[in-house]
Scaffold this motif. Structure first.
Motif, PDB file in Angstrom:
ATOM      1  N   TRP A 152       0.941  -1.198   0.114  1.00  0.00           N
ATOM      2  CA  TRP A 152       0.046  -0.029   0.064  1.00  0.00           C
ATOM      3  C   TRP A 152       0.847   1.324   0.162  1.00  0.00           C
ATOM      4  O   TRP A 152       1.856   1.281   0.759  1.00  0.00           O
ATOM      5  N   ARG A 153       0.582   2.205  -0.992  1.00  0.00           N
ATOM      6  CA  ARG A 153       1.172   3.532  -0.910  1.00  0.00           C
ATOM      7  C   ARG A 153       0.521   4.219   0.219  1.00  0.00           C
ATOM      8  O   ARG A 153       0.961   5.150   0.652  1.00  0.00           O
ATOM      9  N   ASP A 154      -0.569   3.862   0.922  1.00  0.00           N
ATOM     10  CA  ASP A 154      -1.309   4.666   2.136  1.00  0.00           C
ATOM     11  C   ASP A 154      -1.915   3.657   2.841  1.00  0.00           C
ATOM     12  O   ASP A 154      -2.917   2.873   2.392  1.00  0.00           O
ATOM     13  N   THR A 157      -6.073   4.269   3.820  1.00  0.00           N
ATOM     14  CA  THR A 157      -7.065   3.893   2.699  1.00  0.00           C
ATOM     15  C   THR A 157      -6.753   2.677   1.772  1.00  0.00           C
ATOM     16  O   THR A 157      -7.492   2.501   1.063  1.00  0.00           O
ATOM     17  N   ARG A 158      -5.587   2.170   2.217  1.00  0.00           N
ATOM     18  CA  ARG A 158      -5.124   0.865   1.527  1.00  0.00           C
ATOM     19  C   ARG A 158      -5.061   1.065  -0.074  1.00  0.00           C
ATOM     20  O   ARG A 158      -5.559   0.199  -0.540  1.00  0.00           O
ATOM     21  N   THR A 159      -4.721   2.198  -0.311  1.00  0.00           N
ATOM     22  CA  THR A 159      -4.389   2.474  -1.825  1.00  0.00           C
ATOM     23  C   THR A 159      -3.116   1.476  -2.253  1.00  0.00           C
ATOM     24  O   THR A 159      -2.241   1.789  -1.524  1.00  0.00           O
ATOM     25  N   THR A 162       1.539   1.201  -7.296  1.00  0.00           N
ATOM     26  CA  THR A 162       1.551   0.723  -8.445  1.00  0.00           C
ATOM     27  C   THR A 162       3.201   1.178  -9.180  1.00  0.00           C
ATOM     28  O   THR A 162       3.945   1.920  -8.482  1.00  0.00           O
ATOM     29  N   THR A 165       3.561   4.854  -8.917  1.00  0.00           N
ATOM     30  CA  THR A 165       3.660   5.547  -7.527  1.00  0.00           C
ATOM     31  C   THR A 165       4.995   6.004  -7.233  1.00  0.00           C
ATOM     32  O   THR A 165       5.913   5.468  -7.495  1.00  0.00           O
ATOM     33  N   TYR A 229      -5.708  11.987   2.261  1.00  0.00           N
ATOM     34  CA  TYR A 229      -5.049  10.849   1.901  1.00  0.00           C
ATOM     35  C   TYR A 229      -6.032   9.842   1.089  1.00  0.00           C
ATOM     36  O   TYR A 229      -7.099   9.779   1.488  1.00  0.00           O
ATOM     37  N   PRO A 230      -5.406   9.159   0.025  1.00  0.00           N
ATOM     38  CA  PRO A 230      -4.182   8.983  -0.327  1.00  0.00           C
ATOM     39  C   PRO A 230      -3.813  10.475  -0.947  1.00  0.00           C
ATOM     40  O   PRO A 230      -4.518  11.344  -1.381  1.00  0.00           O
ATOM     41  N   HIS A 234      -0.262  10.551  -7.357  1.00  0.00           N
ATOM     42  CA  HIS A 234       0.620   9.007  -7.122  1.00  0.00           C
ATOM     43  C   HIS A 234       1.638   9.350  -6.166  1.00  0.00           C
ATOM     44  O   HIS A 234       2.564   8.454  -6.081  1.00  0.00           O
TER      45      HIS A 234
END
Length: 336
Positions: A152-154, A157-159, A162, A165, A229-230, A234
């Motif tokens: 996750w990048r955040d 929010t569990r984004t 990729t 990112t 957030y996120p 990106h």
């Protein structure tokens, strides 16, 4: 007679309401990773304690009611603190197979076996170090042959991460940023640190806690204010270990001053895809980037194999250099 009947009913109703609010406090403190969740949970549990004491105060001496209230507040605070501590140190991903990933494009058949080995290594590292997110790219023969984001990048929010990112590369900026424009690296550049820390975490401009609470609990859920957030563009949300420079012991949001580590309050960013393109074009020595005193990025150039590996993470003190070496070995085995 009516008053005698209503008093127990009223007391029972207040006690039930207090228990419900306390249970809600425990749920909130346990359901969110943000530090504010523990505070909200504590406040809700305190309200539950107050209601329970109020229901019983007609049957208790004043000193007993005050003592019960004081003990209840201490217990509620300890429960919120303990719950939050358990949540932030708990594994983000129970098993390596549960680490999500997003790949740029399917690797060519000749690299499929190496990519599968590398994926296992990356997922194992994410699990072992309890990292929120990792992104990896591999180059050989003058081109990028594999790029994939993991985790996750955040966290909140569990984004997912990729290949697009953007990660802050910290102290590696001096080696990479000068060539970005010349090589057309569209995902490499610099932003104001505020773009990476919209709440100015750890700075004088950080929002007043009650206002932050109102924004997160009321205005944003109602759609009256946008969520921070996120991060847009990106950008990955960055974290640091809570103690001992060990990501496995939990995390907190990185301070704004750490994100602007290099020059004039600017945060320098890139992606592993761009970093590999940079290395293929300039043939630099291996480069490591640090933020908050810990590694967040490694660029490894194999002189003998011609393989280039870039690994980034949104967690300070991630062992990206060790992971880059393991991924390089996975691809080197294919050429032996």
């Amino acid at each position: 007679m009516t008053t005698a009947v209503l008093n127990p009913v009223k007391a029972f109703t207040l006690i039930a309401l207090g228990l419900a609010i306390a249970a809600m406090g425990i749920y909130v403190a346990n359901a969110d990773d943000a530090p504010g969740a523990a505070v909200i949970g504590m406040l809700l549990m305190v309200v539950g304690v107050v209601l329970g004491v109020r229901a019983a105060r007609n049957r208790l001496p004043m000193w007993a009611a005050r003592s019960a209230l004081a003990v209840g507040v201490v217990v509620a605070a300890f429960a919120a603190f303990l719950t939050h501590a358990v949540v932030v140190t708990a594994p983000l991903f129970p098993q390596s197979q549960e680490v999500p990933s997003v790949v740029a494009s399917a690797p060519s058949p000749q690299h499929t076996a190496a990519v599968e080995r590398a994926r296992e290594l990356v997922r194992a590292a994410v699990l072992e170090q309890n990292l929120p997110g990792v992104s990896v790219a591999v180059g050989a023969g003058g081109t990028v042959i594999w790029a994939e984001g993991f985790g996750w990048r955040d966290v909140v929010t569990r984004t997912p991460v990729t290949p697009d990112t953007r990660f802050n590369i910290g102290t590696a900026a001096s080696a990479v940023s000068a060539a970005a424009a010349r090589l057309g690296l569209t995902n490499t550049g610099a932003d104001a640190a505020k773009e990476w820390s919209p709440e100015a975490i750890g700075e004088e401009g950080e929002d007043f806690p009650p206002l932050t609470l109102l924004r997160h609990v009321i205005w944003q859920p109602l759609g009256l204010m946008p969520a921070e957030y996120p991060l847009p563009g990106h950008r990955a949300t960055f974290y640091v270990p809570r103690s001992d420079d060990n990501p496995g012991r939990g995390r907190r949001l990185m301070y704004m001053r750490d994100l602007a580590c290099c020059a004039n309050g600017m945060a320098f960013y890139s992606t592993p895809f761009d970093l590999v393109r940079f290395a293929l074009a300039t043939h630099p020595d291996s480069v490591n980037g640090e933020l908050a005193g810990g590694m967040v990025m490694s660029l490894l150039t194999g002189r003998d194999s011609g393989i280039v590996i870039a690994v980034t993470s949104n967690m300070a003190h991630a062992n990206t250099s060790s992971l880059a070496l393991r991924v390089a070995d996975a691809f080197a085995q294919q050429t032996r």
